[in-house]
Scaffold this motif. Structure first.
Motif, PDB file in Angstrom:
ATOM      1  N   ARG A  42       0.645  -1.223  -0.206  1.00 23.78           N
ATOM      2  CA  ARG A  42      -0.008  -0.059  -0.153  1.00 23.78           C
ATOM      3  C   ARG A  42       0.729   1.328  -0.122  1.00 23.78           C
ATOM      4  N   ILE A  43       0.733   2.292  -0.913  1.00 26.03           N
ATOM      5  CA  ILE A  43       1.564   3.282  -1.162  1.00 26.03           C
ATOM      6  C   ILE A  43       0.611   4.479  -0.764  1.00 26.03           C
ATOM      7  N   TYR A  44       1.197   5.206   0.127  1.00 24.40           N
ATOM      8  CA  TYR A  44       0.486   6.678   0.292  1.00 24.40           C
ATOM      9  C   TYR A  44       1.514   7.806  -0.313  1.00 24.40           C
ATOM     10  N   PHE A  45       0.903   8.168  -1.362  1.00 25.18           N
ATOM     11  CA  PHE A  45       1.589   8.872  -2.262  1.00 25.18           C
ATOM     12  C   PHE A  45       1.134  10.595  -1.602  1.00 25.18           C
ATOM     13  N   LEU A  46       2.227  11.672  -1.438  1.00 26.68           N
ATOM     14  CA  LEU A  46       2.130  12.493  -0.863  1.00 26.68           C
ATOM     15  C   LEU A  46       2.223  13.775  -2.051  1.00 26.68           C
ATOM     16  N   SER A  47       1.391  14.448  -2.373  1.00 21.91           N
ATOM     17  CA  SER A  47       1.326  15.151  -3.445  1.00 21.91           C
ATOM     18  C   SER A  47       1.380  16.669  -3.179  1.00 21.91           C
ATOM     19  N   GLY A  48       2.199  17.480  -3.458  1.00 23.17           N
ATOM     20  CA  GLY A  48       2.156  18.858  -3.048  1.00 23.17           C
ATOM     21  C   GLY A  48       3.152  19.455  -3.929  1.00 23.17           C
ATOM     22  N   ALA A  49       2.935  21.037  -4.117  1.00 29.12           N
ATOM     23  CA  ALA A  49       3.996  21.627  -5.059  1.00 29.12           C
ATOM     24  C   ALA A  49       5.330  21.828  -4.378  1.00 29.12           C
ATOM     25  N   PHE A  50       6.104  22.145  -5.141  1.00 30.14           N
ATOM     26  CA  PHE A  50       7.480  22.471  -4.597  1.00 30.14           C
ATOM     27  C   PHE A  50       7.485  23.575  -3.600  1.00 30.14           C
ATOM     28  N   ARG A  51       8.265  23.357  -2.571  1.00 33.01           N
ATOM     29  CA  ARG A  51       8.285  24.295  -1.356  1.00 33.01           C
ATOM     30  C   ARG A  51       6.907  24.604  -0.597  1.00 33.01           C
ATOM     31  N   VAL A  58      20.995  35.624 -15.001  1.00 33.48           N
ATOM     32  CA  VAL A  58      20.123  35.955 -15.926  1.00 33.48           C
ATOM     33  C   VAL A  58      19.304  34.700 -16.201  1.00 33.48           C
ATOM     34  N   THR A  59      20.013  33.371 -16.263  1.00 31.43           N
ATOM     35  CA  THR A  59      19.374  32.019 -16.405  1.00 31.43           C
ATOM     36  C   THR A  59      18.688  31.485 -14.940  1.00 31.43           C
ATOM     37  N   LEU A  60      19.216  32.077 -13.813  1.00 33.68           N
ATOM     38  CA  LEU A  60      18.727  31.894 -12.543  1.00 33.68           C
ATOM     39  C   LEU A  60      17.633  32.444 -12.499  1.00 33.68           C
ATOM     40  N   ARG A  61      17.422  33.626 -12.831  1.00 35.56           N
ATOM     41  CA  ARG A  61      15.870  34.715 -12.872  1.00 35.56           C
ATOM     42  C   ARG A  61      14.923  33.869 -13.979  1.00 35.56           C
ATOM     43  N   ALA A  62      15.684  33.504 -15.033  1.00 35.90           N
ATOM     44  CA  ALA A  62      14.310  32.762 -16.006  1.00 35.90           C
ATOM     45  C   ALA A  62      13.962  31.389 -15.327  1.00 35.90           C
ATOM     46  N   VAL A  63      14.783  30.612 -14.810  1.00 35.27           N
ATOM     47  CA  VAL A  63      14.456  29.316 -14.288  1.00 35.27           C
ATOM     48  C   VAL A  63      13.297  29.401 -13.040  1.00 35.27           C
ATOM     49  N   THR A  64      13.734  30.609 -12.327  1.00 33.12           N
ATOM     50  CA  THR A  64      12.921  31.050 -11.176  1.00 33.12           C
ATOM     51  C   THR A  64      11.428  31.332 -11.436  1.00 33.12           C
ATOM     52  N   VAL A  65      11.312  32.160 -12.513  1.00 28.85           N
ATOM     53  CA  VAL A  65       9.979  32.454 -13.258  1.00 28.85           C
ATOM     54  C   VAL A  65       9.474  31.185 -13.837  1.00 28.85           C
ATOM     55  N   LEU A  66       9.979  30.518 -14.442  1.00 24.85           N
ATOM     56  CA  LEU A  66       9.404  29.284 -15.173  1.00 24.85           C
ATOM     57  C   LEU A  66       8.765  28.239 -14.050  1.00 24.85           C
ATOM     58  N   ALA A  67       9.896  28.138 -13.023  1.00 23.36           N
ATOM     59  CA  ALA A  67       9.301  27.296 -11.879  1.00 23.36           C
ATOM     60  C   ALA A  67       8.059  27.734 -11.038  1.00 23.36           C
ATOM     61  N   ILE A  68       7.824  29.227 -10.935  1.00 30.55           N
ATOM     62  CA  ILE A  68       6.747  29.635 -10.389  1.00 30.55           C
ATOM     63  C   ILE A  68       5.595  29.379 -11.207  1.00 30.55           C
ATOM     64  N   TRP A  69       5.807  29.780 -12.687  1.00 29.82           N
ATOM     65  CA  TRP A  69       4.331  29.517 -13.518  1.00 29.82           C
ATOM     66  C   TRP A  69       4.231  27.935 -13.409  1.00 29.82           C
ATOM     67  N   ARG A  70       5.156  27.087 -13.544  1.00 24.80           N
ATOM     68  CA  ARG A  70       4.868  25.714 -13.648  1.00 24.80           C
ATOM     69  C   ARG A  70       4.085  25.434 -12.488  1.00 24.80           C
ATOM     70  N   ILE A 105      10.228  29.404  -3.288  1.00 24.99           N
ATOM     71  CA  ILE A 105      10.949  28.976  -4.397  1.00 24.99           C
ATOM     72  C   ILE A 105      12.034  30.195  -4.974  1.00 24.99           C
ATOM     73  N   ARG A 106      11.774  31.517  -4.555  1.00 23.50           N
ATOM     74  CA  ARG A 106      12.699  32.462  -5.152  1.00 23.50           C
ATOM     75  C   ARG A 106      14.070  32.186  -4.084  1.00 23.50           C
ATOM     76  N   GLN A 107      13.533  32.098  -2.742  1.00 24.60           N
ATOM     77  CA  GLN A 107      14.575  31.963  -1.646  1.00 24.60           C
ATOM     78  C   GLN A 107      15.471  30.583  -2.018  1.00 24.60           C
ATOM     79  N   ALA A 108      14.640  29.759  -2.097  1.00 17.24           N
ATOM     80  CA  ALA A 108      15.517  28.290  -2.619  1.00 17.24           C
ATOM     81  C   ALA A 108      16.640  28.633  -3.496  1.00 17.24           C
ATOM     82  N   PHE A 109      16.050  28.954  -4.529  1.00 18.74           N
ATOM     83  CA  PHE A 109      17.080  29.234  -5.951  1.00 18.74           C
ATOM     84  C   PHE A 109      18.072  30.144  -5.633  1.00 18.74           C
ATOM     85  N   ARG A 110      17.936  31.134  -4.895  1.00 19.85           N
ATOM     86  CA  ARG A 110      18.768  32.155  -4.539  1.00 19.85           C
ATOM     87  C   ARG A 110      19.921  31.741  -3.496  1.00 19.85           C
TER      88      ARG A 110
END
Length: 271
Positions: A19-28, A201-213, A166-171
């Motif tokens: 029996r698997i208990y899957f825990l589903s939640g967004a990053f952070r 620049v790429t850090l800012r881009a992946v942060t925005v992408l992560a938030i929108w995803r 998310i922003r804090q984690a990536f920074r």
């Protein structure tokens, strides 16, 4: 390539019996501490980095270094220290075995993921296991259909809090990226991801992408919520657990003892 046939399972417990208990939640969204609390309340094992190391050789090598060198390595997104017993996400297992590379569950992964869960459960003398993957938010219905004996715990948290985390984690400053690269195994996505984190620049881009995803996956999960079988699902709020653990845990009472979950969460939560 990893398949379910490459994994050793205990003869006394079939994959269907796990029996698997899957825990589903967004990053952070607080998935790690809630996974820890849920596993403690259930008395069930959880997928760990040590378990993943059996299928991702670079990760096994990295973890072996921790046994012989006085290293204090955190997981990058926060100051939680890495160890073989630390909770892992099964997205890294999916990444190691999938072609093309991906972090998300598909029905074709059912046998391999079930074999992984059974291996973790039986190594700990149990028939249950707790597993999480922040990439599978919105895939809860697919998981419930693929695993008839499983349950899903959905985690909510205020979206502004998730995005700020998310922003804090990536920074966060990282002394090195050895741990991150070891999780990616042989995938070229690892060096690409590290390169993105190292440039403004790429850090800012992946942060925005992560938030929108994250926003889109939460929206998808909300739209599919009414289709989920309620007897196999619990929806709990990280914010409510923090403010009143007993009240927050009560929402999961159909799957786990609410009092035990509240006590476990209070014992593990760090403000």
């Amino acid at each position: 390539r990893l398949t379910s046939t490459t994994m050793t399972t205990h003869p006394s417990v079939s994959m269907a019996a796990t029996r698997i208990y899957f825990l589903s939640g967004a990053f952070r969204s607080g998935t790690t501490v809630i996974t820890e609390a849920l596993a403690e309340a259930l008395g069930a094992p959880v997928l760990t980095l040590g378990d993943l190391g059996r299928y991702i050789p670079p990760l096994a090598t990295f973890l072996a270094r921790l046994d012989v060198e006085p290293l204090m390595v955190d997981r990058g997104v926060d100051d939680r220290l890495v160890s073989p017993d630390f909770i892992a996400e099964y997205c890294w297992f999916l990444l190691a075995r999938s072609r093309p590379r991906r972090f998300t569950f598909r029905p074709s992964d059912s046998n391999a993921l079930c074999a992984l869960a059974t291996a973790v459960a039986t190594r700990n003398g149990d028939c249950r296991v707790v597993m999480k993957n922040t990439w599978d938010v919105g895939s809860e219905l697919s998981l419930l259909q693929a695993f008839p004996a499983c349950s899903v715990v959905l985690i909510r948290r205020r979206l502004p809090s998730i995005e700020a985390s998310i922003r804090q984690a990536f920074r966060r400053h990282r002394a090195d990226y050895d741990y991150t690269l070891s999780l990616f195994g042989s995938s070229l996505l690892g060096p690409i991801w590290v390169w993105c984190l190292q440039h403004r620049v790429t850090l800012r881009a992946v942060t925005v992408l992560a938030i929108w995803r994250t926003r889109l996956r939460i929206l998808r999960a909300a739209c599919l919520l009414r289709r989920l079988p309620l007897r196999r699902v619990a929806l709990i709020s990280y914010d409510e657990l923090v403010s009143d653990a007993a009240q927050g845990a009560a929402l999961a009472s159909r799957l786990v003892d609410a009092g035990a979950l509240a006590r476990a969460f209070k014992g593990r939560y760090r403000s």
